[in-house]
Design an enzyme around this catalytic site. Structure first.
Site, PDB file in Angstrom:
ATOM      1  CG  HIS A 243      -1.912  -1.131   1.108  1.00  0.00           C
ATOM      2  ND1 HIS A 243      -1.864  -2.399   1.637  1.00  0.00           N
ATOM      3  CD2 HIS A 243      -3.249  -1.074   0.339  1.00  0.00           C
ATOM      4  CE1 HIS A 243      -3.109  -2.838   1.403  1.00  0.00           C
ATOM      5  NE2 HIS A 243      -3.820  -2.262   0.576  1.00  0.00           N
ATOM      6  CD  GLN A 246       5.883   2.350  -8.564  1.00  0.00           C
ATOM      7  OE1 GLN A 246       5.306   1.745  -9.252  1.00  0.00           O
ATOM      8  NE2 GLN A 246       7.087   2.824  -8.954  1.00  0.00           N
ATOM      9  CG  HIS A 247      -1.607   0.109  -4.158  1.00  0.00           C
ATOM     10  ND1 HIS A 247      -2.574  -0.784  -4.792  1.00  0.00           N
ATOM     11  CD2 HIS A 247      -2.752   0.856  -3.195  1.00  0.00           C
ATOM     12  CE1 HIS A 247      -3.644  -0.792  -4.451  1.00  0.00           C
ATOM     13  NE2 HIS A 247      -3.868  -0.038  -3.517  1.00  0.00           N
ATOM     14  CG  ASP A 284      -4.649   2.301   0.287  1.00  0.00           C
ATOM     15  OD1 ASP A 284      -5.333   2.245   1.129  1.00  0.00           O
ATOM     16  OD2 ASP A 284      -4.397   1.533  -0.735  1.00  0.00           O
ATOM     17  CG  ASP A 393      -8.069  -0.414  -3.672  1.00  0.00           C
ATOM     18  OD1 ASP A 393      -6.820  -0.063  -3.815  1.00  0.00           O
ATOM     19  OD2 ASP A 393      -8.873  -0.698  -2.572  1.00  0.00           O
TER      20      ASP A 393
END
Length: 496
Positions: A243, A246-247, A284, A393
């Site tokens: 998380h 990059q995510h 996030d 997501d």
């Protein structure tokens, strides 16, 4: 390794060892392309796929060379002047270098910052001259050298504040670059490979999303304010295994691709599109790498603050709006109070929807309204946005396997770290995170079959144009892991 590649009409060859530092290899190819220190280079296979410029680059044959391309170039007044000087150097010989250095020395006391920038450029040009001379004399590239072993950037590590600030400074320096049409097209596809891009380049790609959707002009968003916002977002992501920043990008990029595929602004409006993209970027923020189950069982500060109700998602929202409290980073600062209230409600709604504890609730509600979906119904639009951010997501399995599989490894690493801590602290161990009880194929079969595919098929029924884009790839991923799981089970059943 011996790597053959083309730069424009030239064919070149580079030779390096497996243990050559990746930064040295990038510098090698940058010199080959005669690129400036802040230009963005990418390498393509003969089939047109992006490959990472690192020591993992595979050797190839002269008849199947890679293609090295400058996908974004940084030009400002100093750079242009220096490149003109470089042309003079190439034309008149290297004696012009010493002459330029002497002139810069004379100007240093009057214009110290400008002269330092010119000195930095000159050092780059010296290197280019050396390589230009090598090409004229038929010399191949030298070995890039030895050094530290390859660092797998997929593994977690903590960035210091100074490291993060340096990334932001690099981004701000390259933020005026123009990306090629090819990269902008790729950015709209689920096949886009995030692993090929550095953090500062990803910030540039996020900026490009707002620009290409024309959100800056439609909502009077100042470009410098957007850049400050993106930098603040970057500073507030942690270097946890999954998380992380990059995510954040992959979720935003998937949403961006869906926006273009469905022409969402025409269906739900520009404001909802702005809300969706911004929610993905912020969804996030400051994630600690331990999920809500851990937060609640460990009675963490977040769980206590939010009364065990989606503690992480509430925290992500709080961090996002704290960033927006800074007027220099508030991309909504030109909005009226009523519009800002609507945007705030929309972003909170979207981010809270990413709590997987609400998955079945949201999916069941969407399945009920999908057959009679009404774009004039505010509740329907709200639910659609919640489903779209959920799809984005958890969309990694809609990507090619060489992009998706490293993400699975990152996720399992984060899971295992949580279960290890739960065991150490005497907390209930989350079953699907226990390294002693799950395997990669078995966990994927359960997740894709019972969670991911039903969600993707639901959105696919409303928008059949998404079938080939993201739904069928998820079905193929499920088949792949089912076969792996079956093969693993057979191996376990065989007598020793």
């Amino acid at each position: 390794k011996t790597v053959y590649f083309t730069v424009g009409q030239r064919q070149e060859v580079a030779i390096f060892e497996d243990y050559t530092p990746s930064e040295d290899i990038k510098s090698l190819f940058s010199s080959a392309a005669e690129a400036g220190p802040h230009d963005i280079l990418k390498m393509y296979t003969p089939e047109g796929s992006l490959v990472n410029i690192s020591n993992r680059l595979e050797s190839n044959r002269p008849d199947a060379p890679y293609r090295l391309e400058l996908v974004a170039a940084h030009f400002n007044q100093v750079t242009i002047c220096n490149w003109l000087l470089l042309l003079l150097l190439l034309a008149n010989g290297e004696i012009r270098v010493s002459d330029l250095e002497r002139r810069m020395h004379d100007l240093a006391s009057l214009y110290p910052q400008d002269v330092q920038a010119m000195r930095d450029e000159l050092e780059q040009h010296k290197q280019i001259l050396g390589n230009a001379h090598a090409r004229r004399t038929g010399t191949t590239f030298r070995h890039a050298g030895m050094g530290r072993p390859y660092w797998n950037r997929h593994k977690a590590r903590r960035k210091s504040e100074s490291e993060k600030r340096l990334v932001c400074e690099k981004y701000l320096y390259i933020s005026t670059m123009t990306l090629t049409e090819e990269i902008r097209r790729c950015l709209r596809m689920p096949t886009f490979d995030n692993w090929q891009w550095e953090d500062e380049e990803i910030l540039l790609l996020l900026q490009q999303m707002y620009v290409d959707l024309d959100l800056l002009s439609k909502f009077d968003i100042d470009l410098d304010v957007l850049r400050k916002f993106l930098c603040q977002v970057y500073m507030n992501y942690n270097e946890v295994p999954f998380h992380n920043f990059q995510h954040c990008f992959t979720v935003s990029q998937m949403m961006y691709g869906i926006i273009w595929c469905l022409d969402l602004p025409d269906k739900i409006g520009d404001l909802e599109t702005l809300i969706l993209l911004t929610s993905c970027i912020c969804h996030d923020l400051d994630h600690p790498g331990f999920n809500n189950i851990y937060q609640i069982n460990a009675r963490t500060e977040l769980a206590l603050r939010y009364n065990d109700i989606s503690p992480l998602e509430n925290h992500h929202c709080s961090v996002a709006f704290n960033i927006l409290e800074d007027s220099t980073a508030n991309i909504f600062r030109s909005f009226t109070a009523d519009v800002y209230k609507s945007v705030r409600e929309g972003i909170i709604r979207c981010i809270l929807a990413t709590d997987m504890a609400r998955h079945n609730e949201i999916l069941n509600q969407f399945n009920q309204i999908a057959p009679v979906f009404d774009y004039d119904n505010r509740a329907h639009i709200n639910l659609l946005c919640m489903v779209l951010i959920k799809v984005s997501d958890i969309s990694n399995e809609a990507r090619p396997m060489d992009v998706a599989e490293p993400w699975l490894d990152c996720l399992l690493q984060e899971f295992f770290e949580q279960s290890d801590r739960e065991k150490m602290e005497g907390l209930p161990v989350t079953p699907f995170m226990d390294r002693d009880k799950i395997t990669k194929p078995s966990s994927q079969c359960s997740f894709i079959g019972f969670v991911l595919l039903p969600l993707f098929e639901a959105i696919g029924r409303l928008y059949p144009e998404l079938d080939n884009l993201i739904v069928n790839p998820v079905r193929e991923a499920l088949d792949y892991y089912r076969k792996l799981n079956e093969a693993s089970r057979r191996n376990l059943e065989q007598p020793a």
